[in-house]
Scaffold this motif. Structure first.
Motif, PDB file in Angstrom:
ATOM      1  N   SER A  14       0.846  -1.333  -0.198  1.00 44.46           N
ATOM      2  CA  SER A  14      -0.134  -0.142   0.436  1.00 44.46           C
ATOM      3  C   SER A  14       1.311   1.393   0.271  1.00 44.46           C
ATOM      4  O   SER A  14       0.488   2.716  -0.677  1.00 44.46           O
ATOM      5  CB  SER A  14      -1.134   0.347   1.308  1.00 44.46           C
ATOM      6  N   TYR A  15       2.435   1.249   0.677  1.00 43.26           N
ATOM      7  CA  TYR A  15       2.776   2.566   1.053  1.00 43.26           C
ATOM      8  C   TYR A  15       3.845   2.530  -0.545  1.00 43.26           C
ATOM      9  O   TYR A  15       3.432   3.903  -1.013  1.00 43.26           O
ATOM     10  CB  TYR A  15       3.794   1.953   1.847  1.00 43.26           C
ATOM     11  N   ILE A  16       3.518   1.157  -1.160  1.00 48.47           N
ATOM     12  CA  ILE A  16       4.876   1.998  -2.464  1.00 48.47           C
ATOM     13  C   ILE A  16       3.706   2.156  -3.525  1.00 48.47           C
ATOM     14  O   ILE A  16       4.293   2.747  -4.259  1.00 48.47           O
ATOM     15  CB  ILE A  16       5.451   0.692  -3.463  1.00 48.47           C
ATOM     16  N   LEU A  17       2.772   1.334  -3.749  1.00 44.58           N
ATOM     17  CA  LEU A  17       1.668   2.295  -4.385  1.00 44.58           C
ATOM     18  C   LEU A  17       0.481   3.937  -4.119  1.00 44.58           C
ATOM     19  O   LEU A  17       0.094   4.137  -4.621  1.00 44.58           O
ATOM     20  CB  LEU A  17       0.679   1.115  -4.468  1.00 44.58           C
ATOM     21  N   GLY A  18       1.484   4.318  -3.146  1.00 39.55           N
ATOM     22  CA  GLY A  18       0.161   5.144  -2.769  1.00 39.55           C
ATOM     23  C   GLY A  18      -1.001   5.659  -1.848  1.00 39.55           C
ATOM     24  O   GLY A  18      -1.659   6.441  -2.057  1.00 39.55           O
ATOM     25  N   LEU A  19      -1.117   4.503  -1.613  1.00 37.86           N
ATOM     26  CA  LEU A  19      -2.318   4.248  -0.781  1.00 37.86           C
ATOM     27  C   LEU A  19      -2.584   4.383   0.447  1.00 37.86           C
ATOM     28  O   LEU A  19      -3.276   3.874   0.660  1.00 37.86           O
ATOM     29  CB  LEU A  19      -3.222   2.493  -1.457  1.00 37.86           C
ATOM     30  N   ALA A  20      -1.539   4.119   1.095  1.00 35.44           N
ATOM     31  CA  ALA A  20      -1.354   4.002   2.445  1.00 35.44           C
ATOM     32  C   ALA A  20      -1.698   5.663   2.825  1.00 35.44           C
ATOM     33  O   ALA A  20      -1.722   6.837   2.568  1.00 35.44           O
ATOM     34  CB  ALA A  20      -0.168   3.310   3.018  1.00 35.44           C
ATOM     35  N   SER A  21      -2.053   5.038   4.354  1.00 30.23           N
ATOM     36  CA  SER A  21      -2.851   6.842   4.762  1.00 30.23           C
ATOM     37  C   SER A  21      -2.100   8.035   5.534  1.00 30.23           C
ATOM     38  O   SER A  21      -0.405   6.545   5.826  1.00 30.23           O
ATOM     39  CB  SER A  21      -4.049   6.193   5.831  1.00 30.23           C
ATOM     40  N   ALA A  41      12.699  -5.718   3.764  1.00 29.39           N
ATOM     41  CA  ALA A  41      10.789  -6.762   3.198  1.00 29.39           C
ATOM     42  C   ALA A  41      10.177  -5.821   2.307  1.00 29.39           C
ATOM     43  O   ALA A  41       9.955  -5.791   1.252  1.00 29.39           O
ATOM     44  CB  ALA A  41      10.216  -7.472   4.764  1.00 29.39           C
ATOM     45  N   PHE A  42      10.295  -4.231   2.411  1.00 29.24           N
ATOM     46  CA  PHE A  42      10.221  -3.417   2.108  1.00 29.24           C
ATOM     47  C   PHE A  42      10.249  -3.565   0.726  1.00 29.24           C
ATOM     48  O   PHE A  42      10.637  -3.209  -0.622  1.00 29.24           O
ATOM     49  CB  PHE A  42      10.146  -1.763   2.976  1.00 29.24           C
ATOM     50  N   GLU A  43      12.191  -3.067   0.807  1.00 26.84           N
ATOM     51  CA  GLU A  43      12.590  -3.246  -0.643  1.00 26.84           C
ATOM     52  C   GLU A  43      12.843  -4.563  -1.964  1.00 26.84           C
ATOM     53  O   GLU A  43      12.543  -3.920  -2.584  1.00 26.84           O
ATOM     54  CB  GLU A  43      14.348  -3.282  -0.072  1.00 26.84           C
ATOM     55  N   GLU A  44      12.005  -5.646  -0.751  1.00 32.74           N
ATOM     56  CA  GLU A  44      12.268  -6.338  -1.676  1.00 32.74           C
ATOM     57  C   GLU A  44      10.586  -6.508  -2.211  1.00 32.74           C
ATOM     58  O   GLU A  44      10.411  -7.013  -3.777  1.00 32.74           O
ATOM     59  CB  GLU A  44      11.958  -8.502  -0.879  1.00 32.74           C
ATOM     60  N   ALA A  45       9.785  -5.793  -1.442  1.00 30.38           N
ATOM     61  CA  ALA A  45       8.133  -5.885  -2.494  1.00 30.38           C
ATOM     62  C   ALA A  45       8.180  -4.558  -3.589  1.00 30.38           C
ATOM     63  O   ALA A  45       7.821  -4.870  -4.205  1.00 30.38           O
ATOM     64  CB  ALA A  45       7.733  -5.555  -0.799  1.00 30.38           C
ATOM     65  N   GLN A  46       9.407  -3.668  -2.855  1.00 28.05           N
ATOM     66  CA  GLN A  46       9.541  -2.721  -3.968  1.00 28.05           C
ATOM     67  C   GLN A  46       9.707  -3.074  -4.909  1.00 28.05           C
ATOM     68  O   GLN A  46       9.421  -3.249  -6.703  1.00 28.05           O
ATOM     69  CB  GLN A  46      10.273  -1.689  -3.909  1.00 28.05           C
ATOM     70  N   LYS A  47      11.039  -4.202  -5.469  1.00 30.18           N
ATOM     71  CA  LYS A  47      10.927  -4.825  -6.560  1.00 30.18           C
ATOM     72  C   LYS A  47      10.444  -5.308  -7.339  1.00 30.18           C
ATOM     73  O   LYS A  47      10.288  -5.319  -9.069  1.00 30.18           O
ATOM     74  CB  LYS A  47      12.859  -5.315  -5.710  1.00 30.18           C
ATOM     75  N   THR A  48       9.232  -6.175  -6.426  1.00 30.09           N
ATOM     76  CA  THR A  48       8.676  -7.418  -7.010  1.00 30.09           C
ATOM     77  C   THR A  48       7.744  -6.565  -8.015  1.00 30.09           C
ATOM     78  O   THR A  48       6.831  -6.693  -8.974  1.00 30.09           O
ATOM     79  CB  THR A  48       8.191  -8.096  -5.719  1.00 30.09           C
ATOM     80  N   LEU A  49       7.063  -5.203  -7.036  1.00 27.32           N
ATOM     81  CA  LEU A  49       6.255  -4.325  -8.378  1.00 27.32           C
ATOM     82  C   LEU A  49       6.866  -3.396  -9.359  1.00 27.32           C
ATOM     83  O   LEU A  49       6.048  -3.296  -9.980  1.00 27.32           O
ATOM     84  CB  LEU A  49       6.030  -3.346  -7.396  1.00 27.32           C
ATOM     85  N   GLU A  50       8.054  -3.534  -8.895  1.00 30.30           N
ATOM     86  CA  GLU A  50       8.747  -2.956 -10.537  1.00 30.30           C
ATOM     87  C   GLU A  50       8.861  -3.817 -11.357  1.00 30.30           C
ATOM     88  O   GLU A  50       8.475  -3.314 -12.230  1.00 30.30           O
ATOM     89  CB  GLU A  50      10.217  -2.137  -9.735  1.00 30.30           C
ATOM     90  N   ASP A  51       8.762  -5.245 -11.192  1.00 29.32           N
ATOM     91  CA  ASP A  51       9.217  -6.407 -12.247  1.00 29.32           C
ATOM     92  C   ASP A  51       8.073  -6.476 -12.499  1.00 29.32           C
ATOM     93  O   ASP A  51       7.784  -6.103 -14.207  1.00 29.32           O
ATOM     94  CB  ASP A  51       9.494  -7.058 -11.371  1.00 29.32           C
TER      95      ASP A  51
END
Length: 271
Positions: A14-21, A41-51
Motif C-alpha cells: 500500500s505504501y509503495i502504491l501510494g495508497l497508505a494513509s 521486506a520493503f525493498e523486496e516488495a518494491q522490487k517485486t512491484l517494479e518487475d
C-alpha cells in the motif's frame, strides 16, 4: 501484531502504491528505521512491484515522446514568459516610477516658476493698472476742477452780461489820474434802481491790508459808494446812489475809510 504479521499485512505494498494513509505511512517509515527486517521486506516488495510493472508495461506510441517534449517546452516557455512579464512589469513600474517622480519634480519646478512669473506679471499688471487708475482719477479731478472753474466763469459772464445788457444801465468810464495814468475802471449805474456796479479789474492788485473804495461825488462832496473786491467785479451791487456828478476810486485801508485819501486816488470819471 509481530514483525511477520506486520509485513504480511499488505502495508508495504500500500505504501509503495501510494495508497497508505498518512498515519500508516508515518508508522511504516518509523518501523523501517528501527527494523532491518521490515526495511528489507520493503525493498523486496518494491522490487517485486517494479518487475511486475515492467512485465505488464505497454509500448507507448512513437509520437508520445515528441508530444511530451513539446508539452514540457510549452510549459517551460510559459514559465519563462511569466517571470519575464512579471519582471518586466516590475522593471517598468520601477522605471516608470523613476521616470515619473523626477519628471514630477521637474514639472512642479516648472509649474512653480510659471506660477511665479504669472504672479509677477499679475503684480506688474496691477501696478500699471493702479497707476493708470491713479492717473485717471487725477485727470478726472483736474477735468472736474477745470469744468467747475469754467462753469463759474460762465456764470459770472452771464451775470455780467445780464447787467450790461440792461438798457437802464449808464456806463461811466473812469480814467487814471496823473500819478496812475495807465489805470482805468468802469462804473455801471442803473438809472432806475440807482444801484451801482464797478469793473476795476484793470487796476493794480491791492496790497495786503488795503482795498479799493468807490466814491460818488454828490453836490461836490465825496460819498462812499462801496468797497471793491474781485468777487464783486461788475456783477455785485456796491451801493445805491440816487444821484452823483462823478465817480472816483481811492486805495484805502481794508474795510474802507470815512473820507477819501486824495493822494491814493487812482481813477476818476464824470457823468
Amino acid at each position: 501484531m509481530n514483525i511477520e504479521e506486520y509485513i504480511s499485512s499488505g502495508i508495504l505494498e500500500s505504501y509503495i502504491l501510494g495508497l497508505a494513509s498518512p498515519e500508516e505511512a508515518g508508522i511504516l517509515e518509523c518501523v523501517m528505521k528501527n527494523s532491518a527486517e521490515v526495511r528489507s521486506a520493503f525493498e523486496e516488495a518494491q522490487k517485486t512491484l517494479e518487475d511486475l510493472a515492467t512485465a505488464q508495461a505497454v509500448t507507448p506510441p512513437n509520437d508520445l515522446e515528441t508530444k511530451i517534449w513539446a508539452k514540457i517546452q510549452q510549459e517551460q516557455t510559459t514559465e519563462n514568459i511569466k517571470p519575464l512579464v512579471a519582471e518586466k512589469t516590475d522593471l517598468e513600474v520601477g522605471e516608470i516610477t523613476q521616470k515619473i517622480y523626477p519628471n514630477k519634480a521637474v514639472n512642479w519646478q516648472k509649474y512653480a516658476i510659471a506660477a511665479s512669473v504669472l504672479f509677477l506679471v499679475s503684480i506688474i499688471g496691477n501696478l500699471f493698472w493702479i497707476n493708470d487708475i491713479s492717473k485717471s482719477k487725477t485727470e478726472i479731478a483736474q477735468l472736474q476742477t477745470e469744468k467747475k472753474s469754467q462753469d463759474m466763469a460762465l456764470k459770472n459772464s452771464q451775470e455780467k452780461l445780464a447787467i450790461l445788457s440792461n438798457p437802464n444801465i449808464l456806463t461811466v468810464p473812469l480814467k487814471g489820474v496823473e500819478k496812475y495814468p495807465d489805470s482805468k475802471a468802469i462804473v455801471y449805474w442803473d438809472k432806475d434802481s440807482k444801484n451801482v456796479y464797478l469793473n476795476a479789474e484793470d487796476l493794480p492788485k491791492a496790497p495786503e491790508g488795503m482795498q479799493y473804495q468807490l466814491w460818488a461825488l454828490v453836490d461836490g462832496k465825496p460819498v462812499s459808494a462801496g468797497m471793491y473786491s474781485s468777487e464783486k467785479n461788475t456783477k455785485a451791487i456796491l451801493a445805491n446812489i440816487p444821484k452823483a456828478q462823478a465817480f472816483a476810486i481811492t486805495l484805502e485801508k481794508q474795510g474802507g475809510s470815512a473820507a477819501p485819501t486824495m493822494e491814493n486816488m487812482f481813477v476818476i470819471g464824470n457823468i
